[in-house]
Motif scaffolding. Structure first.
Motif, mmCIF file in Angstrom:
data_model
loop_
_atom_site.group_PDB
_atom_site.id
_atom_site.type_symbol
_atom_site.label_atom_id
_atom_site.label_comp_id
_atom_site.label_asym_id
_atom_site.label_seq_id
_atom_site.Cartn_x
_atom_site.Cartn_y
_atom_site.Cartn_z
ATOM 1 N N UNK A 125 0.917 -1.356 -0.024
ATOM 2 C CA UNK A 125 0.071 0.004 -0.014
ATOM 3 C C UNK A 125 0.673 1.304 -0.145
ATOM 4 N N UNK A 126 2.123 0.990 0.220
ATOM 5 C CA UNK A 126 3.119 2.155 0.305
ATOM 6 C C UNK A 126 3.098 2.984 -1.115
ATOM 7 N N UNK A 127 3.230 4.272 -1.015
ATOM 8 C CA UNK A 127 3.210 5.111 -2.193
ATOM 9 C C UNK A 127 4.595 4.911 -3.108
ATOM 10 N N UNK A 128 5.573 4.501 -2.210
ATOM 11 C CA UNK A 128 6.975 4.436 -3.125
ATOM 12 C C UNK A 128 7.433 3.096 -3.316
ATOM 13 N N UNK A 129 7.414 2.322 -1.800
ATOM 14 C CA UNK A 129 8.290 1.108 -1.855
ATOM 15 C C UNK A 129 7.285 -0.170 -1.858
ATOM 16 N N UNK A 186 25.992 2.954 -4.399
ATOM 17 C CA UNK A 186 25.460 1.916 -5.043
ATOM 18 C C UNK A 186 24.140 2.111 -5.714
ATOM 19 N N UNK A 187 23.610 1.027 -6.628
ATOM 20 C CA UNK A 187 22.478 1.466 -7.558
ATOM 21 C C UNK A 187 21.259 1.454 -7.140
ATOM 22 N N UNK A 188 20.908 0.660 -5.943
ATOM 23 C CA UNK A 188 19.351 0.817 -5.529
ATOM 24 C C UNK A 188 18.931 2.311 -5.328
ATOM 25 N N UNK A 189 18.486 2.919 -6.190
ATOM 26 C CA UNK A 189 18.415 4.445 -5.977
ATOM 27 C C UNK A 189 17.072 5.214 -5.540
ATOM 28 N N UNK A 190 16.042 4.206 -5.478
ATOM 29 C CA UNK A 190 14.971 4.641 -5.050
ATOM 30 C C UNK A 190 14.727 4.553 -3.240
ATOM 31 N N UNK A 191 15.438 4.010 -2.744
ATOM 32 C CA UNK A 191 15.736 3.522 -1.106
ATOM 33 C C UNK A 191 15.802 4.675 -0.507
ATOM 34 N N UNK A 192 15.281 5.934 -0.493
ATOM 35 C CA UNK A 192 15.550 6.940 0.535
ATOM 36 C C UNK A 192 14.556 7.062 1.380
ATOM 37 N N UNK A 193 15.056 6.971 2.637
ATOM 38 C CA UNK A 193 13.729 7.376 3.686
ATOM 39 C C UNK A 193 13.757 8.633 4.092
ATOM 40 N N UNK A 194 12.993 9.373 3.464
ATOM 41 C CA UNK A 194 12.859 11.014 4.007
ATOM 42 C C UNK A 194 12.516 11.099 5.421
ATOM 43 N N UNK A 195 12.938 12.011 5.952
ATOM 44 C CA UNK A 195 12.550 12.315 7.518
ATOM 45 C C UNK A 195 11.952 13.520 7.768
ATOM 46 N N UNK A 196 12.491 14.521 6.872
ATOM 47 C CA UNK A 196 11.930 16.145 6.997
ATOM 48 C C UNK A 196 12.453 16.696 5.769
#
Length: 613
Positions: free
Chosen positions: A96-100, A441-451
């Protein structure tokens, strides 16, 4: 800001493909396919298997117009499962997540009804007129006798498309494969592609299409303008790319924090929003441009990784990562822009357990340029209580009050050519007035935004924040002293000689990428030592890459350009071009630590300094 005076960045680098037949376009495409089909059978069968994202309706109409004697069968309409059934099959992957999501192991077969495929196969086997099969998975339909359509008398075409082109079309309203989601959130479209569709499509190419194909169709243009090349030309292009230095086609994207450095130095077209990103070294997303007998053909760069993994990556890197390109270079431009989001990347165990991704997004910031007030946020302060910081972040996410980043996060002044190391689990953010070459490293969408500093995305919606994921990955022991001692100002001199100095600038021992910077005023010899190298000319106008044995033609690179040197190249020399004589130049070189057969970067004037590489 005083920008570099040399502005000669090439935005459309081309790989010359020697000794191949002509590329065909327009009506010639279909005339060639008809000729090839009729040379094999009096009932020609043409199979056009399309990467998901190809405009199938457009392609089908063009085929019908140019091949009026053929029956055109849309395999997707005839045999694909209903979208509701496909959604049920991949629900666990999409979440259900928007990104992951969770990385899928599906193949294209999973999205088809075997009984319906059998009916189409019988229809093709009993054909009395010429037939064109079109659609993703068209090759699943057997030809006469139930044999795969790639054998026997069928003419097989791979209608290919790079992921970046797919994303551009989706932004303009194109849906995912077989979906009615043209107006859906683009992040959700990307998620469906990244975790399911593109993975299945690459498996289909790797295990079926590359062996079966007779032609490749460049579908980055409208179907009427698509360009066709033979299998031999396609393979010759991959061979040429794997035999010498080459560049990918970079792409530039606006963002809410974007700056103006790339616009000024690279000379980008005007945009209502400042450019924020440039991917220049990401084969999964980018393209290769092949010059086939004077015609430019665009193919996905991932095809090179899938088809020439040993020559490109080297045996040891391939053994470690498989047919994946593990190093990513990109630009983050905040010059006269804004801060990036405050963020953290997942630990390896977490990304494997939660998302099914084999390795994580370790990274670093190399300051290609910076204003005097440039800063980097990095690691938590010594006096921070984790519960207090997370509570403050949650209040900020709820809109109660802004997050006071400097109260909790260390802030370091940075200058041009500094290199900041960011192993996964480290809280970080590049501040405004920086031009960052991000090496990661290449897995480029795995950013956990905090602020995200209280701003909206370009779509007018808040950008996704993932505090629960972030809290599970923040390494709270990476505080002021540890960060200062381990992640900033880590330059070590590894060797020097006549006209050159080499330095190790990172990355941290927890990260698998090694980075070396070489300052030079004359020729310097490097050696791939059996592993792929990714380089950027971070100082100086131009440099020439040469083979000491003449194995490849001299290759010219310009300031800020990223270029890849395949493992197969071995020894090569980098020197200033005629236009750069008298300048001090510098390259930044990255490779997978521990995969080299011998010291990487042996200079022309050898020394006996320990640690020289």
């Amino acid at each position: 800001m005083t920008y570099p005076s040399y502005r000669n960045y090439v935005r459309e680098p081309v790989i010359k493909v020697a000794g191949t037949g002509p590329a065909r376009s327009g009506t010639e495409v279909w005339a060639e396919l008809d000729r090839a089909g009729r040379s094999r059978s009096d009932r020609p069968l043409i199979v056009v298997d399309c990467y998901p994202g190809v405009d199938l309706s457009d392609l089908r109409k063009v085929a019908e117009r140019h091949l009026p004697d053929y029956q055109v069968i849309d395999v997707e309409d005839a045999a694909a499962l209903p979208v509701a059934e496909i959604d049920a099959k991949i629900a666990d992957n999409l979440t259900d997540d928007r990104v992951f999501g969770v990385l899928g192991r599906q193949t294209v077969d999973d999205f088809y009804d075997p009984d319906a495929l059998r009916q189409v196969r019988d229809q093709v086997a009993g054909r009395t007129t010429p037939v064109v099969l079109v659609g993703w998975g068209a090759l699943l339909v057997g030809a006469d006798g139930g044999q795969p359509a790639g054998t026997g008398d069928a003419v097989v075409v791979l209608a290919d498309m790079p992921r970046w082109e797919i994303q551009q079309r989706q932004r303009r309203g194109a849906p995912n494969w077989r979906c009615d989601n043209g107006a859906e959130d683009n992040l959700r479209k990307i998620k469906r592609g990244y975790f399911v569709e593109w993975r299945a499509a690459d498996r289909h190419k790797k295990h079926r299409l590359f062996d079966a194909m007779d032609y490749l169709l460049d579908t980055t243009r409208l179907a009427e303008e698509a360009v066709l090349i033979t299998r031999d030309s396609f393979q010759a292009g991959l061979t040429a790319a794997a035999a010498g230095p080459f560049r990918l086609v970079p792409f530039f994207d606006p963002g809410v924090w974007g700056g103006n450095w790339m616009s000024e130095v690279i000379g980008l077209p005007p945009s209502d929003t400042n450019y924020a990103w440039c991917f220049d070294g990401v084969p999964e997303e980018e393209s290769l441009l092949l010059d086939v007998a004077g015609t430019i053909v665009e193919i996905p760069a991932i095809d090179l990784v899938l088809q020439r993994p040993v020559e490109l990556l080297g045996e040891r890197t391939y053994a470690r990562f498989g047919a994946e390109f593990p190093i990513r270079f990109d630009f983050l431009d905040t010059m006269d822009g804004g801060n990036l989001s405050l963020q953290v990347h997942p630990l390896t165990d977490y990304i494997q357990e939660t998302f099914g991704i084999p390795y994580t997004q370790d990274e670093s910031y190399y300051l290609l340029d910076a204003e005097p007030d440039a800063k980097v946020y990095l690691g938590v302060r010594d006096d921070v209580e984790p519960a207090d910081m997370m509570a403050a972040l949650r209040r900020a996410e709820a809109g109660a009050e802004p997050f006071d980043a400097e109260k909790y996060i260390n802030v370091f002044d940075v200058a041009k050519h500094d290199h900041v190391l960011i192993p996964a689990g480290t809280v970080h953010c590049s501040g405004r007035n920086s031009m960052v070459l991000e090496i990661s490293a290449t897995p480029y969408i795995f950013t956990f935004k905090m602020w995200d500093w209280g701003r909206l995305g370009l779509d007018g919606r808040p950008r996704p924040v993932h505090l629960d994921h972030a809290e599970r990955n923040i390494q709270w022991d990476r505080r002021t002293d540890w960060v200062t001692q381990n992640l900033v100002d880590q330059v070590q001199r590894t060797g020097a000689g006549d006209g050159w100095v080499e330095e190790r600038t990172g990355l941290h021992e927890l990260e698998f990428i090694e980075v070396r910077r070489t300052w030079f005023t004359g020729p310097v010899e490097h050696d791939t030592a059996g592993t792929v190298l990714v380089l950027n000319l971070v100082e100086g106008a131009e440099a020439v890459i040469e083979s000491p044995t003449g194995a490849f033609e001299p290759y010219l690179v310009h300031y800020a350009e990223t270029f890849i040197v395949p493992a197969s190249v071995g020894r090569f020399t980098v020197r200033p071009s005629e236009a750069a004589v008298g300048q001090e130049l510098a390259t930044l070189k990255a490779y997978v630590r521990g995969t080299e057969r011998a010291p990487v970067g042996r200079p022309v004037h050898d020394t006996k300094e320990p640690g020289l590489s």
